[in-house]
Enzyme design. Structure first.
Site, PDB file in Angstrom:
ATOM      1  N   LEU A 133     -36.082  12.832   9.054  1.00  0.00           N
ATOM      2  CA  LEU A 133     -35.461  12.282  10.266  1.00  0.00           C
ATOM      3  C   LEU A 133     -36.130  12.830  11.524  1.00  0.00           C
ATOM      4  O   LEU A 133     -35.648  12.611  12.631  1.00  0.00           O
ATOM      5  CB  LEU A 133     -33.958  12.640  10.294  1.00  0.00           C
ATOM      6  N   TYR A 185     -34.325  30.563   3.703  1.00  0.00           N
ATOM      7  CA  TYR A 185     -33.429  29.993   4.710  1.00  0.00           C
ATOM      8  C   TYR A 185     -32.279  30.981   4.898  1.00  0.00           C
ATOM      9  O   TYR A 185     -31.486  31.213   4.004  1.00  0.00           O
ATOM     10  CB  TYR A 185     -32.888  28.627   4.271  1.00  0.00           C
TER      11      TYR A 185
HETATM   12  N1  LIG Z   1     -41.298  22.584   2.784  1.00  0.00           N
HETATM   13  C1  LIG Z   1     -41.115  22.847   4.056  1.00  0.00           C
HETATM   14  O1  LIG Z   1     -41.938  23.480   4.716  1.00  0.00           O
HETATM   15  C2  LIG Z   1     -39.885  22.335   4.739  1.00  0.00           C
HETATM   16  C3  LIG Z   1     -39.795  22.383   6.135  1.00  0.00           C
HETATM   17  C4  LIG Z   1     -38.658  21.874   6.717  1.00  0.00           C
HETATM   18  C5  LIG Z   1     -37.632  21.352   5.949  1.00  0.00           C
HETATM   19  N2  LIG Z   1     -37.738  21.348   4.593  1.00  0.00           N
HETATM   20  C6  LIG Z   1     -36.678  20.738   3.747  1.00  0.00           C
HETATM   21  O2  LIG Z   1     -36.500  19.405   4.174  1.00  0.00           O
HETATM   22  C7  LIG Z   1     -35.105  19.160   4.437  1.00  0.00           C
HETATM   23  C8  LIG Z   1     -34.982  18.125   5.525  1.00  0.00           C
HETATM   24  O3  LIG Z   1     -35.536  18.592   6.729  1.00  0.00           O
HETATM   25  P1  LIG Z   1     -34.670  19.008   7.993  1.00  0.00           P
HETATM   26  O4  LIG Z   1     -33.245  19.158   7.612  1.00  0.00           O
HETATM   27  O5  LIG Z   1     -35.303  20.152   8.635  1.00  0.00           O
HETATM   28  O6  LIG Z   1     -34.905  17.793   8.950  1.00  0.00           O
HETATM   29  P2  LIG Z   1     -34.386  16.266   8.965  1.00  0.00           P
HETATM   30  O7  LIG Z   1     -33.678  15.944   7.705  1.00  0.00           O
HETATM   31  O8  LIG Z   1     -35.535  15.440   9.396  1.00  0.00           O
HETATM   32  O9  LIG Z   1     -33.373  16.267  10.195  1.00  0.00           O
HETATM   33  C9  LIG Z   1     -32.363  17.186  10.357  1.00  0.00           C
HETATM   34  C10 LIG Z   1     -31.846  17.039  11.775  1.00  0.00           C
HETATM   35  O10 LIG Z   1     -31.312  15.730  11.938  1.00  0.00           O
HETATM   36  C11 LIG Z   1     -29.941  15.813  12.301  1.00  0.00           C
HETATM   37  N3  LIG Z   1     -29.257  14.751  11.559  1.00  0.00           N
HETATM   38  C12 LIG Z   1     -29.135  14.620  10.224  1.00  0.00           C
HETATM   39  N4  LIG Z   1     -28.471  13.484   9.923  1.00  0.00           N
HETATM   40  C13 LIG Z   1     -28.166  12.899  11.091  1.00  0.00           C
HETATM   41  C14 LIG Z   1     -27.474  11.702  11.445  1.00  0.00           C
HETATM   42  N5  LIG Z   1     -26.983  10.884  10.509  1.00  0.00           N
HETATM   43  N6  LIG Z   1     -27.331  11.410  12.769  1.00  0.00           N
HETATM   44  C15 LIG Z   1     -27.836  12.206  13.715  1.00  0.00           C
HETATM   45  N7  LIG Z   1     -28.497  13.363  13.458  1.00  0.00           N
HETATM   46  C16 LIG Z   1     -28.661  13.702  12.145  1.00  0.00           C
HETATM   47  C17 LIG Z   1     -29.486  17.186  11.888  1.00  0.00           C
HETATM   48  O11 LIG Z   1     -28.474  17.651  12.746  1.00  0.00           O
HETATM   49  P3  LIG Z   1     -26.920  17.804  12.224  1.00  0.00           P
HETATM   50  O12 LIG Z   1     -26.858  19.036  11.402  1.00  0.00           O
HETATM   51  O13 LIG Z   1     -26.155  17.875  13.514  1.00  0.00           O
HETATM   52  O14 LIG Z   1     -26.621  16.565  11.440  1.00  0.00           O
HETATM   53  C18 LIG Z   1     -30.753  18.000  12.099  1.00  0.00           C
HETATM   54  O15 LIG Z   1     -30.877  18.358  13.464  1.00  0.00           O
HETATM   55  C19 LIG Z   1     -34.560  20.530   4.811  1.00  0.00           C
HETATM   56  O16 LIG Z   1     -33.179  20.603   4.657  1.00  0.00           O
HETATM   57  C20 LIG Z   1     -35.342  21.440   3.871  1.00  0.00           C
HETATM   58  O17 LIG Z   1     -34.669  21.496   2.628  1.00  0.00           O
HETATM   59  C21 LIG Z   1     -38.851  21.807   3.982  1.00  0.00           C
END
Ligand SMILES: NC(=O)c1ccc[n+]([C@@H]2O[C@H](COP(=O)([O-])OP(=O)(O)OC[C@H]3O[C@@H](n4cnc5c(N)ncnc54)[C@H](OP(=O)(O)O)[C@@H]3O)[C@@H](O)[C@H]2O)c1
Length: 293
Positions: free
Chosen positions: A215, A63
């Site tokens: 999310l 990242y």
């Molecule tokens: N193993 C893999 O291949 C892989 C792939 C992807 C992700 N990951 C891991 O999974 C974690 C979670 O996934 P992710 O962060 O990509 O996606 P997520 O948690 O599904 O969603 C993140 C998105 O939601 C928004 N968000 C978060 N809280 C919110 C709220 N309360 N209200 C409105 N919008 C909100 C964030 O924007 P804001 O910043 O504006 O809040 C961001 O755009 C990552 O941080 C990473 O560590 C792993």
């Protein structure tokens, strides 16, 4: 007791962690590439997460690359006792940010050392092998060779526990025949439920399942059913999406990602949202609508 204690705890590796954790991916620059647009804000989010009771943070040295781990170190080192940092290896970014596989012995060894250096650790708590046989989702193929490399690095004392990411049930079974698997991290949320059976299988064996994109990822979930339930409960749609996951299976550990302290606090407060059966049934319609679409 913090409010996230209401969601309970589950073993992860050799520790118990709270079921509501934090995913640090969104702290890197746009598209998870390059430096954060506001470094101080990123540091503040991490400190607010730990202050709010988070003891499980998901990251990777790819990242940024390197950026997210360096921010974690700046914000949190020396790390609080009991904080579990989970990282992943198996991919890399090219100069333009494209995601490429990096699963050779040399690449995995380098990645483990990069994670140690950038996080400022002598041993990594949990390292997930992230399969890149298909960058977008699990694809069949043996993962024996890269897991054997991680098992070697574990024997050298550089890794405490090994996990898997973006894998099929067959790869989970193959992995478990090679080494102990501490957790599985695949894409899963209200609208993306391909792992329903796998989650149950892992729960029976006490292995945590850690949904990524809980999310919805870069385009957060939107649905009339979600908004309707949120309205009835006086919660936000994102809190309801997390509450549904907490209710879905006791081995689910959450790592919602955000670069905003306001969103972080909202997400941690999802532990207080009780989802009655009839509302969970309304939400299950989202998966059905998705499958029919
Ligand atoms: N193993 C893999 O291949 C892989 C792939 C992807 C992700 N990951 C891991 O999974 C974690 C979670 O996934 P992710 O962060 O990509 O996606 P997520 O948690 O599904 O969603 C993140 C998105 O939601 C928004 N968000 C978060 N809280 C919110 C709220 N309360 N209200 C409105 N919008 C909100 C964030 O924007 P804001 O910043 O504006 O809040 C961001 O755009 C990552 O941080 C990473 O560590 C792993």
């Amino acid at each position: 007791m913090t409010s996230i204690d209401q969601a309970g705890t589950h073993p992860l590796g050799s520790r118990r962690v709270r079921r509501l954790g934090y995913g640090a991916m969104q702290l890197a620059g746009p598209g998870v590439f390059g430096p954060p647009k506001d470094r101080e804000a990123a540091v503040a989010v991490l400190r607010a997460a730990v202050a709010g009771g988070v003891d499980h943070i998901d990251t990777s040295d790819f990242y940024g690359p390197h950026e997210t781990n360096r921010i974690i170190r700046e914000a949190l080192a020396p790390y609080p006792a009991g904080l579990t940092l989970v990282t992943k290896v198996g991919a890399r970014r090219d100069d333009r940010g494209a995601w490429l596989p990096a699963a050779s012995r040399e690449a995995l060894t380098q990645a483990v050392h990069d994670n140690l250096r950038h996080l400022g650790l002598e041993v990594l708590d949990v390292v997930n092998f992230r399969s890149m046989l298909d960058v977008h989702g699990p694809a069949e193929g043996s993962i024996a060779a890269p897991l054997a490399v991680l098992a070697d690095l574990q024997r050298q004392g550089l890794i405490r526990h090994i996990g898997l990411s973006n894998v099929t049930p067959a790869q989970v079974a193959e992995g478990r025949s090679i080494c102990e698997i501490a957790c599985v991290q695949n894409q899963y949320n209200l609208a993306h439920r391909g792992d329903d059976a796998l989650i149950g299988d892992l729960a029976r064996d006490g292995i945590p399942y850690v949904p990524f994109f809980p999310l919805g990822g870069f385009s957060p979930l939107q649905s009339s059913a979600l908004s309707e339930v949120a309205g009835r409960l006086g919660a936000t749609p994102m809190q309801v999406a997390l509450a549904w996951l907490l209710r879905r299976s006791p081995n689910i550990l959450l790592i919602p990602g955000t670069a905003s302290v306001v969103h972080l606090r909202e997400n941690l407060a999802a532990a207080e949202v009780a989802l009655p059966d009839e509302m969970a049934a309304v939400l299950d319609r989202i998966a059905a609508e998705n499958a029919a679409a």
